[in-house]
Write a protein that holds these residues in place. Structure first.
Motif, mmCIF file in Angstrom:
data_model
loop_
_atom_site.group_PDB
_atom_site.id
_atom_site.type_symbol
_atom_site.label_atom_id
_atom_site.label_comp_id
_atom_site.label_asym_id
_atom_site.label_seq_id
_atom_site.Cartn_x
_atom_site.Cartn_y
_atom_site.Cartn_z
ATOM 1 N N ASP A 315 0.841 -1.200 0.000
ATOM 2 C CA ASP A 315 0.000 0.000 0.000
ATOM 3 C C ASP A 315 0.877 1.253 0.000
ATOM 4 O O ASP A 315 2.034 1.211 0.412
ATOM 5 N N VAL A 316 0.316 2.345 -0.526
ATOM 6 C CA VAL A 316 1.008 3.642 -0.560
ATOM 7 C C VAL A 316 0.046 4.698 -0.057
ATOM 8 O O VAL A 316 -1.097 4.770 -0.506
ATOM 9 N N ALA A 317 0.522 5.512 0.882
ATOM 10 C CA ALA A 317 -0.316 6.576 1.429
ATOM 11 C C ALA A 317 0.111 7.933 0.863
ATOM 12 O O ALA A 317 1.160 8.053 0.230
ATOM 13 N N LYS A 318 -0.744 8.914 1.104
ATOM 14 C CA LYS A 318 -0.478 10.284 0.654
ATOM 15 C C LYS A 318 0.886 10.747 1.171
ATOM 16 O O LYS A 318 1.211 10.525 2.337
ATOM 17 N N GLY A 319 1.685 11.368 0.293
ATOM 18 C CA GLY A 319 2.985 11.889 0.698
ATOM 19 C C GLY A 319 4.090 10.853 0.782
ATOM 20 O O GLY A 319 5.219 11.167 1.151
ATOM 21 N N GLU A 320 3.785 9.584 0.427
ATOM 22 C CA GLU A 320 4.794 8.513 0.489
ATOM 23 C C GLU A 320 5.247 8.099 -0.917
ATOM 24 O O GLU A 320 4.521 8.264 -1.886
ATOM 25 N N VAL A 321 6.447 7.522 -0.984
ATOM 26 C CA VAL A 321 6.959 6.941 -2.235
ATOM 27 C C VAL A 321 7.234 5.468 -1.983
ATOM 28 O O VAL A 321 7.973 5.113 -1.059
ATOM 29 N N LEU A 322 6.624 4.606 -2.808
ATOM 30 C CA LEU A 322 6.894 3.163 -2.737
ATOM 31 C C LEU A 322 7.723 2.782 -3.958
ATOM 32 O O LEU A 322 7.288 2.992 -5.096
ATOM 33 N N GLY A 323 8.910 2.263 -3.732
ATOM 34 C CA GLY A 323 9.758 1.808 -4.841
ATOM 35 C C GLY A 323 9.490 0.347 -5.136
ATOM 36 O O GLY A 323 9.338 -0.461 -4.214
ATOM 37 N N ILE A 324 9.405 0.005 -6.422
ATOM 38 C CA ILE A 324 9.305 -1.411 -6.816
ATOM 39 C C ILE A 324 10.546 -1.727 -7.640
ATOM 40 O O ILE A 324 10.790 -1.103 -8.677
ATOM 41 N N VAL A 325 11.368 -2.674 -7.149
ATOM 42 C CA VAL A 325 12.624 -2.999 -7.827
ATOM 43 C C VAL A 325 12.671 -4.482 -8.179
ATOM 44 O O VAL A 325 11.945 -5.293 -7.608
ATOM 45 N N GLY A 326 13.554 -4.809 -9.123
ATOM 46 C CA GLY A 326 13.713 -6.185 -9.573
ATOM 47 C C GLY A 326 14.258 -6.191 -10.984
ATOM 48 O O GLY A 326 14.368 -5.154 -11.629
ATOM 49 N N GLU A 327 14.593 -7.389 -11.463
ATOM 50 C CA GLU A 327 15.136 -7.500 -12.818
ATOM 51 C C GLU A 327 14.029 -7.347 -13.859
ATOM 52 O O GLU A 327 12.845 -7.367 -13.521
ATOM 53 N N SER A 328 14.433 -7.258 -15.123
ATOM 54 C CA SER A 328 13.459 -7.256 -16.210
ATOM 55 C C SER A 328 12.673 -8.557 -16.148
ATOM 56 O O SER A 328 13.253 -9.623 -15.928
ATOM 57 N N GLY A 329 11.367 -8.446 -16.335
ATOM 58 C CA GLY A 329 10.533 -9.651 -16.305
ATOM 59 C C GLY A 329 10.088 -10.043 -14.913
ATOM 60 O O GLY A 329 9.433 -11.068 -14.716
ATOM 61 N N SER A 330 10.413 -9.223 -13.897
ATOM 62 C CA SER A 330 10.024 -9.589 -12.525
ATOM 63 C C SER A 330 8.585 -9.193 -12.214
ATOM 64 O O SER A 330 8.019 -9.625 -11.221
ATOM 65 N N GLY A 331 7.978 -8.348 -13.063
ATOM 66 C CA GLY A 331 6.580 -7.948 -12.843
ATOM 67 C C GLY A 331 6.412 -6.511 -12.382
ATOM 68 O O GLY A 331 5.302 -6.079 -12.082
ATOM 69 N N LYS A 332 7.518 -5.739 -12.340
ATOM 70 C CA LYS A 332 7.452 -4.338 -11.851
ATOM 71 C C LYS A 332 6.502 -3.496 -12.705
ATOM 72 O O LYS A 332 5.541 -2.922 -12.209
ATOM 73 N N SER A 333 6.798 -3.423 -14.019
ATOM 74 C CA SER A 333 5.995 -2.571 -14.912
ATOM 75 C C SER A 333 4.589 -3.130 -15.102
ATOM 76 O O SER A 333 3.656 -2.375 -15.375
ATOM 77 N N THR A 334 4.425 -4.441 -14.940
ATOM 78 C CA THR A 334 3.097 -5.064 -15.064
ATOM 79 C C THR A 334 2.163 -4.505 -13.988
ATOM 80 O O THR A 334 0.993 -4.219 -14.254
ATOM 81 N N ILE A 335 2.685 -4.333 -12.776
ATOM 82 C CA ILE A 335 1.874 -3.757 -11.683
ATOM 83 C C ILE A 335 1.464 -2.334 -12.041
ATOM 84 O O ILE A 335 0.299 -1.944 -11.881
ATOM 85 N N ALA A 336 2.417 -1.552 -12.563
ATOM 86 C CA ALA A 336 2.115 -0.163 -12.957
ATOM 87 C C ALA A 336 1.034 -0.126 -14.036
ATOM 88 O O ALA A 336 0.118 0.694 -13.991
ATOM 89 N N LYS A 337 1.133 -1.059 -15.001
ATOM 90 C CA LYS A 337 0.131 -1.129 -16.087
ATOM 91 C C LYS A 337 -1.254 -1.430 -15.524
ATOM 92 O O LYS A 337 -2.251 -0.871 -15.972
ATOM 93 N N ALA A 338 -1.317 -2.338 -14.545
ATOM 94 C CA ALA A 338 -2.612 -2.714 -13.959
ATOM 95 C C ALA A 338 -3.248 -1.524 -13.241
ATOM 96 O O ALA A 338 -4.451 -1.297 -13.343
ATOM 97 N N VAL A 339 -2.434 -0.743 -12.541
ATOM 98 C CA VAL A 339 -2.959 0.439 -11.832
ATOM 99 C C VAL A 339 -3.519 1.439 -12.836
ATOM 100 O O VAL A 339 -4.535 2.090 -12.598
ATOM 101 N N LEU A 340 -2.867 1.530 -13.997
ATOM 102 C CA LEU A 340 -3.315 2.464 -15.035
ATOM 103 C C LEU A 340 -4.505 1.933 -15.837
ATOM 104 O O LEU A 340 -5.012 2.618 -16.719
ATOM 105 N N GLY A 341 -4.919 0.688 -15.531
ATOM 106 C CA GLY A 341 -6.064 0.114 -16.243
ATOM 107 C C GLY A 341 -5.697 -0.450 -17.598
ATOM 108 O O GLY A 341 -6.561 -0.707 -18.440
#
Length: 558
Positions: A315-341
Motif C-alpha cells: 500500500d502507498v499513502a499520501k505523501g509517500e513513495v513506494l519503490g518497486i525494484v527487480g530484474e526485467s521480467g520480474s513484474g514491476k511494470s506489469t503492476i504499474a500497467k494494472a494500476v493504469l487500467g
C-alpha cells in the motif's frame, strides 16, 4: 603522436577536430582530442549528452555524416581512418574495429535469424563459409554464454531477453577478432544483474582476446567496474584524463567533481543475520491512496495463460513513495500497467482511494484514473511530436474535458514554473528540447490534473547523471508541494534508496522482500535482494572491486 608510437596502440586519436556544417552556425563537436587505447586496456570516455563522446567513436568507425568536417588523426592500429577510402574502411570494420551499440534490439535485424546475422560478417570478411561459418557462430554464442547455442541460433532476436540480445551483439562484435571494440553505453538498457554479467563478459573477452575497449558511458559505477583509464569530455574538449582511481577518487577538474557529486550512491549494505533490524516508526494516520491485496496479474498469450504477478500485497499513502525494484521480467511494470487500467486484474484487490478497480464499470474506472498521473521511461516516445509543449501538458485536461483554452494555458504556465522551465517553451515542439527538458515536460503533464497518485516507470534511466540528479531533486520538491502518493518503478537501487520510503523487491512475479527502505536496502535478509545490491556498481573502484567479488560469490551459490 609518432607513427611508431601509434603502432603500439589499438586505437589512438591525435588532435581530432570534428565540425558539423548546419543551416545556422557551424557546430564544433570535438575540439582537438588526443587519446589512446592499448591492446587489452579499457579506456572509459565519459561526459554528458552533447559532450562529443559518440562523435569521437563514430569518427573512428568512419560513420560520420557528409556534413562533418574532420581534421587530425584517428588511427586503428597504424592506419589513419580520417579521409580513408570507404571500401578500405568497410574491410576494417569487424576485422580491425567493431562496435557494441546501446540498444541491442535496434542493432539486430528483427527479420533475420541469429545464425544469418552472425555468419554474414564471417562470410563478408572471408573468415568462414557455410557449415564452418555456422560452427564458428555456435562457438561465439557459447563464448558469450548463450545456453543451448546449436538450437537457439535458429531463433530470431525477439525470442531472446534484453541481456541475451546484448550478448549476441557482443558475439557479432568479436566474430572477426577485432583489435579494438567501441562499446557505446552497452549496459544502459539493462537491469543491474544483467549489467553485471555483461561487464564480466566484456572483461573476460578483453583478457582472453587482448582487445582494446573504448567504453562510452555516463554511468560512473560502470567506469569504476571496468576502466583502467578514464577520459572526461565536456563541450567537445577533453578536460581530464588519468587512471581510474585518480579520476574517480581525486578528480581535479571542476566538471568531473560536479559529475561525480551528481551520482546517487547506495548506502553501505549490512549482511549480518544477527544484526538488529531497525524498524522506523510509521505514522498511525496514513491516508491510503493505493492498496493491493493478494494481487494476481496474467497475460493471455495465444490461449496460454502466463502469470506475471502472483499474490503481491502493498500500500502507498499520501505523501509517500513506494519503490518497486527487480530484474526485467520480474513484474514491476506489469503492476504499474494494472494500476493504469492497461491490464485486467485476474484476482485479488487493487484499490485506488478505496475504489477496487476490477469491480468498477468503464465510466467509474475513468473517473478514478483522473486522479492518477504517469511518467514513462522514454520522454521522446511519450510526447506527441506534432503537439507544441503547451498542448502536450494540457492533453489530460482535454481528455477529461476540464476547463477552457484560457484556463488550460494558465495551468500549463503554472506547471512550467513548477518544473523550473522558462515559460517561452510553451510554443516549442518536443524535438527542440533536450532529454532532461522533455522529461520535465512529462512530469508537468503528469501533474496537470493534481493527481493523488503518481506512477513513475523508470523516469530517469534515459538521462545523464547530472540531469538525473536535477530531475530527482525536482520530484522530491514537487512531492513536498503537491503531497501526492508515488509508485516508483526502477532498477536503479541508489535512486530508490534516495527517493523512496518503502520498497518491494520483485522476483519472477513474487514479492520476495518488502518493508522500509532503510531496512530492506541496508540490511537485506533475502539472497535475491543481496544479489541485486551487490550487482549495483558504485563509482569507487576500490569499493567496486570488493562488491564485484561479493556478487560473484553470491551468484555462485544461487
Amino acid at each position: 603522436m609518432s607513427t611508431e608510437a601509434a603502432e603500439n596502440y589499438a586505437l589512438s586519436f591525435t588532435d581530432l577536430k570534428v565540425t558539423f556544417e548546419t543551416a545556422g552556425p557551424d557546430v564544433h563537436a570535438v575540439k582537438g582530442l588526443s587519446l589512446a587505447v592499448r591492446p587489452g586496456e579499457v579506456v572509459a570516455l565519459v561526459g554528458e549528452s552533447g559532450s562529443g563522446k559518440s562523435v569521437t567513436s563514430t569518427a573512428a568507425m568512419g560513420l560520420l555524416p557528409e556534413n562533418a568536417y574532420i581534421t587530425g588523426e584517428a588511427r586503428v592500429g597504424n592506419v589513419n581512418v580520417v579521409g580513408l577510402d570507404q571500401g578500405k574502411m568497410r574491410k576494417m570494420r569487424a576485422t580491425d574495429i567493431a562496435m557494441v551499440f546501446q540498444e541491442p534490439m535496434t542493432a539486430l535485424n528483427p527479420v533475420l535469424t541469429i545464425e544469418r546475422q552472425l555468419t554474414e560478417a564471417l562470410e563478408l570478411h572471408d573468415v568462414a563459409y557455410g557449415k564452418e561459418a555456422t560452427d564458428r557462430a555456435i562457438e561465439l554464442l557459447t563464448l558469450v554464454g548463450i545456453p543451448d547455442p546449436a538450437k537457439r541460433i535458429k531463433q530470431y532476436p525477439h525470442q531472446f531477453s534484453g541481456g541475451q540480445r546484448q550478448r549476441i551483439v557482443i558475439a557479432m562484435a568479436i566474430s572477426c577478432d577485432p583489435k579494438v571494440i567501441i562499446a557505446d553505453e552497452p549496459t544502459t538498457a539493462l537491469d543491474v544483474t544483467v549489467q553485471a554479467e555483461i561487464l564480466d563478459l566484456l572483461r573476460e573477452l578483453k583478457d582472453r582476446l587482448n582487445t582494446g575497449i573504448l567504453l562510452i558511458t555516463h554511468n560512473m559505477g560502470v567506469v569504476a567496474d571496468m576502466a583502467d583509464q578514464v577520459a572526461v569530455m565536456f563541450q567537445g574538449n577533453l578536460v581530464e584524463t588519468g587512471d581510474v582511481q585518480q579520476v574517480l577518487l581525486h578528480p581535479q577538474h571542476e566538471y568531473t567533481q560536479r559529475l561525480l557529486s551528481s551520482v546517487p550512491r547506495l548506502s553501505p549494505v549490512i549482511i549480518d543475520e544477527n544484526a538488529p533490524r531497525s524498524e522506523p516508526t510509521v505514522p498511525a494516520e496514513r491516508e491510503l491512496v493505493l492498496e493491493a491485496k493478494d494481487l494476481v496479474l496474467e497475460y493471455n498469450m495465444r490461449g496460454k495463460i502466463f502469470r506475471a504477478v502472483e499474490n503481491v500485497s502493498f500500500d502507498v499513502a499520501k505523501g509517500e513513495v513506494l519503490g518497486i525494484v527487480g530484474e526485467s521480467g520480474s513484474g514491476k511494470s506489469t503492476i504499474a500497467k494494472a494500476v493504469l487500467g492497461l491490464l485486467p486484474v485476474a484476482a485479488g484487490t487493487l484499490a485506488v482511494k478505496g475504489h477496487n478497480l476490477p469491480k468498477l464499470s468503464t465510466r467509474q474506472a475513468r473517473a478514478v484514473r483522473k486522479d492518477i498521473g504517469v511518467i514513462f521511461q522514454d520522454p521522446a516516445a511519450s510526447l506527441n511530436p506534432r503537439f507544441p509543449i503547451g498542448d502536450c501538458i494540457t492533453e489530460p485536461m482535454v481528455v477529461h474535458k476540464v476547463g477552457n483554452k484560457a484556463s488550460r494555458t494558465k495551468r500549463a504556465l503554472e506547471l512550467l514554473d513548477a518544473v523550473k522551465l522558462p515559460r517561452n517553451v510553451i510554443n516549442r515542439y518536443p524535438h527542440e528540447l533536450s532529454g532532461g527538458q522533455r522529461q520535465r515536460i512529462c512530469i508537468a503533464r503528469a501533474l496537470t490534473m493534481n493527481p493523488e497518485l503518481l506512477i513513475a516507470d523508470e523516469p530517469t534511466s534515459a538521462l545523464d547523471v547530472s540531469v538525473q540528479a536535477v530531475v530527482l531533486e525536482m520530484l522530491q520538491d514537487l512531492q513536498r508541494d503537491f503531497n501526492f502518493a508515488c509508485l516508483f518503478v526502477s532498477h536503479d537501487l541508489a535512486v530508490v534508496d534516495m527517493l523512496a520510503d518503502s520498497v518491494v523487491v520483485m522476483q519472477n512475479g513474487k514479492a520476495v522482500e518488502q518493508g522500509r527502505v532503510d531496512t530492506v536496502l541496508h540490511a537485506p535478509t533475502h539472497d535475491y535482494t543481496r544479489r541485486l545490491l551487490a550487482a549495483a556498481p558504485v563509482p569507487d573502484p576500490i569499493e567496486q572491486a570488493v562488491r564485484r567479488d561479493a556478487w560473484r560469490i553470491l551468484n555462485s551459490t544461487k
